[in-house]
Design a protein around this motif. Structure first.
Motif, mmCIF file in Angstrom:
data_model
loop_
_atom_site.group_PDB
_atom_site.id
_atom_site.type_symbol
_atom_site.label_atom_id
_atom_site.label_comp_id
_atom_site.label_asym_id
_atom_site.label_seq_id
_atom_site.Cartn_x
_atom_site.Cartn_y
_atom_site.Cartn_z
ATOM 1 N N MET A 201 1.441 15.705 7.237
ATOM 2 C CA MET A 201 0.758 14.552 7.659
ATOM 3 C C MET A 201 2.541 13.934 7.819
ATOM 4 O O MET A 201 1.497 12.656 8.596
ATOM 5 N N GLY A 202 3.410 14.381 7.915
ATOM 6 C CA GLY A 202 4.453 13.246 8.460
ATOM 7 C C GLY A 202 4.826 11.855 7.509
ATOM 8 O O GLY A 202 3.841 11.302 6.625
ATOM 9 N N VAL A 203 5.860 12.020 7.377
ATOM 10 C CA VAL A 203 6.259 10.446 6.437
ATOM 11 C C VAL A 203 5.612 9.616 6.595
ATOM 12 O O VAL A 203 5.399 9.034 5.409
ATOM 13 N N GLY A 204 5.153 8.570 7.725
ATOM 14 C CA GLY A 204 4.267 7.069 7.538
ATOM 15 C C GLY A 204 3.083 7.765 6.341
ATOM 16 O O GLY A 204 2.802 7.310 6.173
ATOM 17 N N LEU B 161 0.823 -1.730 0.219
ATOM 18 C CA LEU B 161 0.043 0.083 0.157
ATOM 19 C C LEU B 161 0.897 1.109 -0.041
ATOM 20 O O LEU B 161 0.501 2.685 0.093
ATOM 21 N N THR B 162 1.847 1.017 0.347
ATOM 22 C CA THR B 162 2.928 2.382 0.346
ATOM 23 C C THR B 162 4.148 2.673 -0.811
ATOM 24 O O THR B 162 4.085 1.058 -1.524
ATOM 25 N N TYR C 11 -2.778 7.616 12.548
ATOM 26 C CA TYR C 11 -4.146 9.065 12.497
ATOM 27 C C TYR C 11 -2.757 9.811 12.668
ATOM 28 O O TYR C 11 -1.605 9.354 13.091
ATOM 29 N N ALA C 12 -3.017 11.624 12.470
ATOM 30 C CA ALA C 12 -2.495 12.172 12.464
ATOM 31 C C ALA C 12 -2.813 13.497 13.254
ATOM 32 O O ALA C 12 -3.119 14.309 12.450
ATOM 33 N N ALA C 13 -3.060 13.367 14.769
ATOM 34 C CA ALA C 13 -3.592 13.692 15.915
ATOM 35 C C ALA C 13 -3.017 15.644 15.667
ATOM 36 O O ALA C 13 -4.182 16.415 15.430
ATOM 37 N N SER C 14 -2.283 15.982 14.959
ATOM 38 C CA SER C 14 -2.131 17.788 14.242
ATOM 39 C C SER C 14 -2.831 18.055 13.598
ATOM 40 O O SER C 14 -3.369 19.410 13.615
ATOM 41 N N MET C 15 -4.184 17.576 12.528
ATOM 42 C CA MET C 15 -4.612 18.028 12.317
ATOM 43 C C MET C 15 -5.687 19.116 12.987
ATOM 44 O O MET C 15 -6.290 19.227 12.125
ATOM 45 N N PHE D 264 1.981 10.149 4.836
ATOM 46 C CA PHE D 264 2.963 10.010 2.788
ATOM 47 C C PHE D 264 2.876 8.934 2.354
ATOM 48 O O PHE D 264 2.643 9.011 1.185
ATOM 49 N N LEU D 265 4.073 7.778 2.491
ATOM 50 C CA LEU D 265 4.241 6.723 2.073
ATOM 51 C C LEU D 265 3.032 6.231 1.329
ATOM 52 O O LEU D 265 3.241 5.582 0.729
ATOM 53 N N LEU D 266 2.135 6.502 2.398
ATOM 54 C CA LEU D 266 0.470 5.597 2.481
ATOM 55 C C LEU D 266 -0.041 6.732 1.175
ATOM 56 O O LEU D 266 -0.627 5.765 0.504
ATOM 57 N N ASN D 267 -0.536 8.111 1.132
ATOM 58 C CA ASN D 267 -1.609 8.525 0.706
ATOM 59 C C ASN D 267 -0.922 9.481 0.353
ATOM 60 O O ASN D 267 -0.746 10.643 1.210
ATOM 61 N N GLN D 268 -0.783 10.516 -0.844
ATOM 62 C CA GLN D 268 0.079 11.453 -1.093
ATOM 63 C C GLN D 268 -0.913 12.346 -1.830
ATOM 64 O O GLN D 268 -2.185 11.490 -1.999
ATOM 65 N N ALA D 269 -1.122 13.820 -1.798
ATOM 66 C CA ALA D 269 -2.029 14.686 -2.108
ATOM 67 C C ALA D 269 -2.244 15.723 -2.918
ATOM 68 O O ALA D 269 -0.761 15.310 -3.172
ATOM 69 N N ILE D 270 -3.000 16.373 -3.717
ATOM 70 C CA ILE D 270 -2.894 16.931 -4.547
ATOM 71 C C ILE D 270 -4.022 18.241 -4.063
ATOM 72 O O ILE D 270 -5.134 17.424 -4.035
ATOM 73 N N LEU D 271 -3.871 19.501 -4.144
ATOM 74 C CA LEU D 271 -4.644 20.726 -4.043
ATOM 75 C C LEU D 271 -4.983 22.035 -5.032
ATOM 76 O O LEU D 271 -4.485 22.417 -4.662
ATOM 77 N N PRO D 272 -5.446 21.453 -5.864
ATOM 78 C CA PRO D 272 -4.953 22.293 -6.878
ATOM 79 C C PRO D 272 -5.781 23.879 -6.577
ATOM 80 O O PRO D 272 -7.028 23.879 -5.525
#
Length: 280
Positions: free
Chosen positions: A85-88, A32-33, A159-163, A90-98
């Motif tokens: 989001m942190g390295v972990g 998955l990564t 989770y990324a609790a900083s969010m 990011f390795l799982l899911n990458q993002a783009i936001l136009p």
């Protein structure tokens, strides 16, 4: 009358085995990564949805999509994503936001601002759903199910609790109502118009939203499945906390989605769904 705005807030880039378990035979977490060859070469872009609901009793948001921090300039930005989001994750899911696609940006285009939102309700707190929370500070109430908030403490790596730094969540508890795959739901306004139904599997506290009016309903089933084909072909997500529960929830979603009273049934990440409005 209730109006539902289906909004896309950028996209998420994942291994096909994450949304659709059958994409790989006997998948393992590495597939998955980006750490595996399969995970690097085989990835797909999926929309990240959020929902604005105009209800006679208030203005609601269901999930928040990506935060502008993942794409400061509206383009794919690896460094910005890792920072957000942190390295972990990011390795799982990458993002783009136009540019213009962050939830707050799209709301502002409708002349709606965080202070105007009565309730921000979270289906669950994974990164692509909770990322935009801090941009909505000023909304009147933020809500999440008690078992979902518990999951963030039991399984912090998911989770990324900083969010949600600076967010004061109110929690709701599912009651034993007999509704849903495990018989637990929460009647948000007490009139049956907005029901939050526990569909565990992907997470323990995952909530679908059933919006009802005039004998019809719309089902927003979040990550209970990733597309219409998920419930039609019984393909559970590849990231389930409990695979048995995930399949049971998916079967319930199929039953509800096939009911004649169902106007629309929507997964959060269905590539075949385009932004639109629903009125019931």
């Amino acid at each position: 009358m209730i109006k539902i705005h289906v909004i896309h807030t950028g996209k998420v880039y994942v291994s096909p085995a994450l949304p659709f378990k059958d994409a790989v035979k006997n998948p393992n977490p590495l597939q998955l990564t980006l750490l595996s060859l399969y995970g690097r070469r085989n990835r797909i872009w999926l929309p990240v949805s959020a929902y604005l609901i105009e209800h006679p009793k208030g203005l609601l948001l269901f999930d928040t999509g990506w935060h502008r921090e993942v794409s400061p300039n509206g383009e794919y930005d690896r460094i910005a994503q890792v920072k957000h989001m942190g390295v972990g994750h990011f390795l799982l899911n990458q993002a783009i936001l136009p540019k213009g696609e962050a939830l707050v940006e799209q709301l502002a285009a409708k002349n709606i601002f965080p202070k105007d939102i009565d309730y921000v309700i979270m289906s669950h707190l994974h990164t692509d759903h909770a990322s935009g929370l801090r941009q909505l500070i000023g909304a009147k109430k933020f809500l999440v199910s008690a078992p979902e908030l518990d999951d963030t403490k039991k399984f912090p790596i998911r989770y990324a609790a900083s969010m949600w730094d600076g967010i004061n969540f109110e929690t709701f508890n599912f009651a034993e109502t007999g509704a849903g795959p495990v018989g637990r739901s929460f009647d948000f306004f007490g009139d049956g118009s907005i029901e939050l139904i526990n569909i565990p599997g992907h997470t323990s506290g995952l909530a679908a939203m059933k919006i009802s009016s005039g004998g019809k309903f719309v089902l927003l089933f979040s990550d209970g499945g990733y597309a219409e084909k998920s419930w039609r072909e019984e393909i559970p997500p590849g990231t389930a906390l409990d695979e048995t529960q995930a399949l049971n929830s998916l079967r319930w979603i199929a039953k509800m989605s096939s009911a004649p009273e169902c106007v629309e049934s929507l997964a959060n990440h269905d590539a075949d769904v385009i932004p639109h409005e629903i009125i019931i």
